[in-house]
Write a protein that holds these residues in place. Structure first.
Motif, PDB file in Angstrom:
ATOM      1  N   SER A 177      41.396  33.404  44.555  1.00  0.00           N
ATOM      2  CA  SER A 177      41.370  32.272  43.633  1.00  0.00           C
ATOM      3  C   SER A 177      41.593  30.989  44.420  1.00  0.00           C
ATOM      4  CB  SER A 177      42.462  32.423  42.575  1.00  0.00           C
ATOM      5  OG  SER A 177      42.217  33.574  41.804  1.00  0.00           O
ATOM      6  N   GLY A 183      38.509  50.943  42.218  1.00  0.00           N
ATOM      7  CA  GLY A 183      38.388  51.732  43.438  1.00  0.00           C
ATOM      8  C   GLY A 183      37.206  51.401  44.322  1.00  0.00           C
ATOM      9  N   GLN A 215      36.362  36.861  43.705  1.00  0.00           N
ATOM     10  CA  GLN A 215      36.221  35.868  42.651  1.00  0.00           C
ATOM     11  C   GLN A 215      34.766  35.432  42.492  1.00  0.00           C
ATOM     12  OE1 GLN A 215      38.718  34.981  40.543  1.00  0.00           O
ATOM     13  NE2 GLN A 215      39.938  36.518  41.599  1.00  0.00           N
ATOM     14  N   ALA A 240      42.042  48.754  51.799  1.00  0.00           N
ATOM     15  CA  ALA A 240      41.855  47.370  51.368  1.00  0.00           C
ATOM     16  C   ALA A 240      41.527  46.538  52.600  1.00  0.00           C
ATOM     17  CB  ALA A 240      43.126  46.846  50.702  1.00  0.00           C
ATOM     18  N   ARG A 241      40.688  45.526  52.398  1.00  0.00           N
ATOM     19  CA  ARG A 241      40.326  44.648  53.500  1.00  0.00           C
ATOM     20  C   ARG A 241      41.557  43.901  54.004  1.00  0.00           C
ATOM     21  NH1 ARG A 241      36.244  39.494  53.228  1.00  0.00           N
ATOM     22  NH2 ARG A 241      36.446  38.957  55.414  1.00  0.00           N
ATOM     23  N   ARG A 297      44.737  41.121  50.091  1.00  0.00           N
ATOM     24  CA  ARG A 297      44.504  40.378  48.856  1.00  0.00           C
ATOM     25  C   ARG A 297      45.159  41.111  47.686  1.00  0.00           C
ATOM     26  NH1 ARG A 297      38.793  40.743  48.024  1.00  0.00           N
ATOM     27  NH2 ARG A 297      39.439  42.330  46.529  1.00  0.00           N
ATOM     28  N   ASP A 303      45.087  41.499  43.784  1.00  0.00           N
ATOM     29  CA  ASP A 303      44.208  41.237  42.638  1.00  0.00           C
ATOM     30  C   ASP A 303      44.949  41.564  41.359  1.00  0.00           C
ATOM     31  OD1 ASP A 303      42.044  40.491  44.254  1.00  0.00           O
ATOM     32  OD2 ASP A 303      41.405  42.578  44.479  1.00  0.00           O
ATOM     33  N   VAL A 348      45.407  42.087  37.336  1.00  0.00           N
ATOM     34  CA  VAL A 348      44.566  42.605  36.252  1.00  0.00           C
ATOM     35  C   VAL A 348      44.016  41.458  35.393  1.00  0.00           C
ATOM     36  CG1 VAL A 348      46.483  42.948  34.613  1.00  0.00           C
ATOM     37  CG2 VAL A 348      44.426  44.365  34.435  1.00  0.00           C
ATOM     38  N   GLU A 349      44.733  40.316  35.386  1.00  0.00           N
ATOM     39  CA  GLU A 349      44.257  39.164  34.621  1.00  0.00           C
ATOM     40  C   GLU A 349      42.961  38.590  35.199  1.00  0.00           C
ATOM     41  OE1 GLU A 349      47.456  36.393  34.768  1.00  0.00           O
ATOM     42  OE2 GLU A 349      48.675  37.486  33.321  1.00  0.00           O
ATOM     43  N   GLY A 350      42.766  38.792  36.517  1.00  0.00           N
ATOM     44  CA  GLY A 350      41.520  38.322  37.111  1.00  0.00           C
ATOM     45  C   GLY A 350      41.677  37.412  38.307  1.00  0.00           C
ATOM     46  N   TRP A 351      42.892  36.914  38.586  1.00  0.00           N
ATOM     47  CA  TRP A 351      43.047  36.032  39.740  1.00  0.00           C
ATOM     48  C   TRP A 351      43.407  36.834  40.983  1.00  0.00           C
ATOM     49  CZ3 TRP A 351      47.922  36.267  41.832  1.00  0.00           C
ATOM     50  CH2 TRP A 351      48.959  36.675  40.985  1.00  0.00           C
ATOM     51  N   SER A 352      43.180  36.233  42.146  1.00  0.00           N
ATOM     52  CA  SER A 352      43.465  36.895  43.426  1.00  0.00           C
ATOM     53  C   SER A 352      44.197  35.923  44.344  1.00  0.00           C
ATOM     54  CB  SER A 352      42.180  37.323  44.123  1.00  0.00           C
ATOM     55  OG  SER A 352      41.358  38.078  43.267  1.00  0.00           O
ATOM     56  N   ALA A 353      45.098  36.466  45.183  1.00  0.00           N
ATOM     57  CA  ALA A 353      45.800  35.656  46.179  1.00  0.00           C
ATOM     58  C   ALA A 353      46.009  36.520  47.417  1.00  0.00           C
ATOM     59  CB  ALA A 353      47.131  35.166  45.631  1.00  0.00           C
ATOM     60  N   ILE A 354      46.082  35.858  48.565  1.00  0.00           N
ATOM     61  CA  ILE A 354      46.242  36.604  49.821  1.00  0.00           C
ATOM     62  C   ILE A 354      47.621  36.332  50.390  1.00  0.00           C
ATOM     63  CG2 ILE A 354      45.402  36.851  52.190  1.00  0.00           C
ATOM     64  CD1 ILE A 354      42.583  36.250  51.101  1.00  0.00           C
ATOM     65  N   THR A 395      45.368  48.542  47.375  1.00  0.00           N
ATOM     66  CA  THR A 395      44.166  49.165  46.828  1.00  0.00           C
ATOM     67  C   THR A 395      44.248  49.329  45.314  1.00  0.00           C
ATOM     68  OG1 THR A 395      45.158  51.275  47.383  1.00  0.00           O
ATOM     69  CG2 THR A 395      43.505  50.431  48.914  1.00  0.00           C
ATOM     70  N   LEU A 398      45.566  47.381  41.355  1.00  0.00           N
ATOM     71  CA  LEU A 398      45.836  46.113  40.682  1.00  0.00           C
ATOM     72  C   LEU A 398      47.312  45.727  40.805  1.00  0.00           C
ATOM     73  CD1 LEU A 398      43.673  46.634  37.466  1.00  0.00           C
ATOM     74  CD2 LEU A 398      43.202  45.051  39.347  1.00  0.00           C
ATOM     75  N   GLY A 426      42.773  51.345  40.457  1.00  0.00           N
ATOM     76  CA  GLY A 426      42.162  51.054  41.760  1.00  0.00           C
ATOM     77  C   GLY A 426      41.379  49.762  41.764  1.00  0.00           C
ATOM     78  N   ILE A 427      41.245  49.193  42.955  1.00  0.00           N
ATOM     79  CA  ILE A 427      40.460  47.971  43.130  1.00  0.00           C
ATOM     80  C   ILE A 427      39.237  48.326  43.961  1.00  0.00           C
ATOM     81  CG2 ILE A 427      40.372  45.708  44.231  1.00  0.00           C
ATOM     82  CD1 ILE A 427      43.407  45.523  43.669  1.00  0.00           C
TER      83      ILE A 427
END
Lengths: 262, 245
Positions: free
Chosen positions: A50, A202, A218, B51-52, B117, B119, B121-127, B204, B206, B244-245
């Motif tokens: 984000s 996954g 995103q 996960a990356r 990262r 992620d 479940v609401e939809g936003w991501s942060a590293i 890996t 949420l 899982g992501i």
């Protein structure tokens, strides 16, 4: 078979009709539940994580009673329609998309995800089953836009605009229909399926290059939304045309398979 | 005329989505059918891959705070005031050698750092850059019994109604090479808002799986009798256990 005294043609096989209507159901559910999911974080960023600096779309409520939509940095007041909307509990409050068009019709991300993840299987299986069967049977050939159709696109549009008396000669589908079907089947459907896959449980861990190919997580969310918007655009035009171009004949042909040529 | 009819019917069909969806969503059979997708996805995709991992300059220096408020009760604020000196992580249940670990003991165990990262479940991501004890290493230290199936994390925060936060992973997920009991975020000890002194980090899955403020780890054969029986606070509210992501 004869309808209204003239020879009808068997236009749509059973698999086409079944997958068409199942797809309609899945499409409606996926949009409603997708907007529910969007509402939980009503921003779309052209980035992996984000990032407010790369925000393309933001729907919000800067103050009670005010809804705004910000697209590429331009803010519009959309109170009542987007940002500050009906919450499905008899009130208006800070929700991006209004409750009557989200599934379920009140804020419930957990349920929205369950609807979405179930019907994404239905939609993907329908699309693949129909595509494979149509490719084998050969009726896909009639729907795909070919280089030879391109010069006929404008004459066909001119006919629709009443600038031309006769449509250019074509097969079952006219060149504009072919262009629309080709875009939907081979550009938009793969776009929403692949970006949806990149966001699916996954998948990022086992196929990160897919996420990267769309510019990150995103960004995949943004593409998924854009693909949805364009499919809704097709859906609106398609429904309008069916409704105005002999709705009974059109609906009958997609239910029973029999189409009455003009 | 036709156009107006079309627009009117389209608008009413659109506005029917929510109410019809709500009515169907209240039906137990419908919910069971919808939930079947979780089992299918878990079976087909499962917890594979990594996960990356990112570079230092991808890190969000101000990592977003979300979820429950930092525990306000004196049990927790006393721990903060005494710099977590009295803190003990209890590890018990279906293990060979139940133990407690002080923060200093955890800090002396082999550490791992990952920039991954998160992620939501609401939809936003942060590293973030996370350091701590690999969960698999801790499980090796206590030794799993043969009846061990799930690792349950009990937390010090609650939802305001007294329901404590908890989460669970199966043994396969708990032994994932990136599953971490994080002690540090962005090169500093975890602060109270980010789950100090110990939180889970499962990149890996949420964000709700990465429980904060962990006080106790219990290894169990089944989580059916714990709280709502779905294996986690949010799972008890209808969210997927397989996240899982």
């Amino acid at each position: 078979m004869k309808v209204a005294g003239r020879q009808a043609i068997y236009r749509y096989p059973l698999l086409t009709r079944a997958s068409h209507w199942l797809w309609v159901l899945a499409f409606v559910v996926l949009i409603g539940s997708g907007l529910q999911i969007f509402n939980a974080s009503p921003n779309l960023d052209a980035s992996d994580k984000s990032d407010a600096a790369r925000r393309v779309l933001a729907i919000g409520s800067p103050a009670d009673g005010v809804g705004t939509t910000t697209l590429f940095g331009h803010t519009f007041v959309t109170t009542g329609w987007l940002g500050w909307t009906d919450d499905g509990m008899g009130e208006k409050s800070a929700h991006a998309f209004p409750a009557p068009i989200i599934i379920p019709g009140y804020q419930d991300l957990a349920a929205g995800r369950r609807w979405h993840l179930f019907f994404s299987w239905i939609a993907a299986i329908c699309w693949l089953a129909w595509l494979i069967s149509s490719a084998i049977k050969g009726n896909l050939r009639e729907m795909v836009l070919r280089p030879s159709d391109v010069p006929k696109l404008w004459p066909m549009q001119a006919y629709y605009l009443k600038l031309r008396k006769q449509p250019p000669p074509h097969g079952i589908y006219n060149p504009l229909q072919k262009a629309a079907y080709t875009t939907v089947l081979f550009v938009l459907a793969p776009l929403v399926v692949l970006t949806g896959l990149a966001l699916s449980p996954g998948i990022d861990a086992i196929a990160n290059p897919l996420t990267v190919a769309f510019g990150g997580r995103q960004f995949a969310r943004l593409w998924h939304f854009v693909g949805m918007g364009l499919l809704v655009g097709f859906f609106v035009i398609h429904t309008f045309q069916v409704a105005t171009q002999g709705v009974v004949n059109q609906m009958r042909s997609m239910i029973s398979g029999w189409y009455q040529p003009e | 005329m036709r156009r107006r009819l079309f627009l009117a019917s389209a608008a009413s069909a659109l506005a029917g989505c929510g109410p019809i969806g709500s009515a169907l969503n209240n039906n137990d059979s419908v919910r069971r059918i919808l939930a079947s997708a979780e089992g299918l996805n878990h079976f087909l995709i499962g917890t594979r891959g990594l996960a990356r991992e990112y570079r230092d300059n991808d890190v969000d220096r101000h990592f977003r705070v979300n979820g429950f408020a930092t525990p306000p009760d004196t049990r927790y604020t006393d721990l903060v005031a005494r710099n977590f000196a009295p803190y003990r992580l209890i590890v018990e249940g279906a293990v060979e050698r139940p133990q407690t670990f002080s923060l200093a003991q955890l800090q002396r165990m082999p550490q791992q750092t990952q920039i991954t990262r998160h992620d939501c479940v609401e939809g936003w991501s942060a590293i973030g850059k996370w350091s701590g004890v690999p969960l698999g290493g801790l499980l090796d230290t206590v030794g799993l019994r043969n009846d061990a199936r799930y690792v349950v994390f009990r937390c010090m925060d609650n939802d305001g109604s007294g329901n404590l936060y908890y989460e669970s992973l199966d043994i396969h997920q708990a032994r994932h090479p990136q599953a971490l009991l994080a002690l540090r975020l962005n090169d500093a000890p975890l602060d109270p808002d980010h789950g100090a002194p110990v939180r889970l980090r499962v990149p890996t899955q949420l964000g709700y799986k990465s429980a904060k403020w962990i006080g106790q780890i219990e290894v169990v054969g089944s989580f059916a009798t714990i709280a709502g029986g779905h294996g986690g606070y949010w799972e008890d509210q209808g969210y997927e256990w397989y996240a899982g992501i």
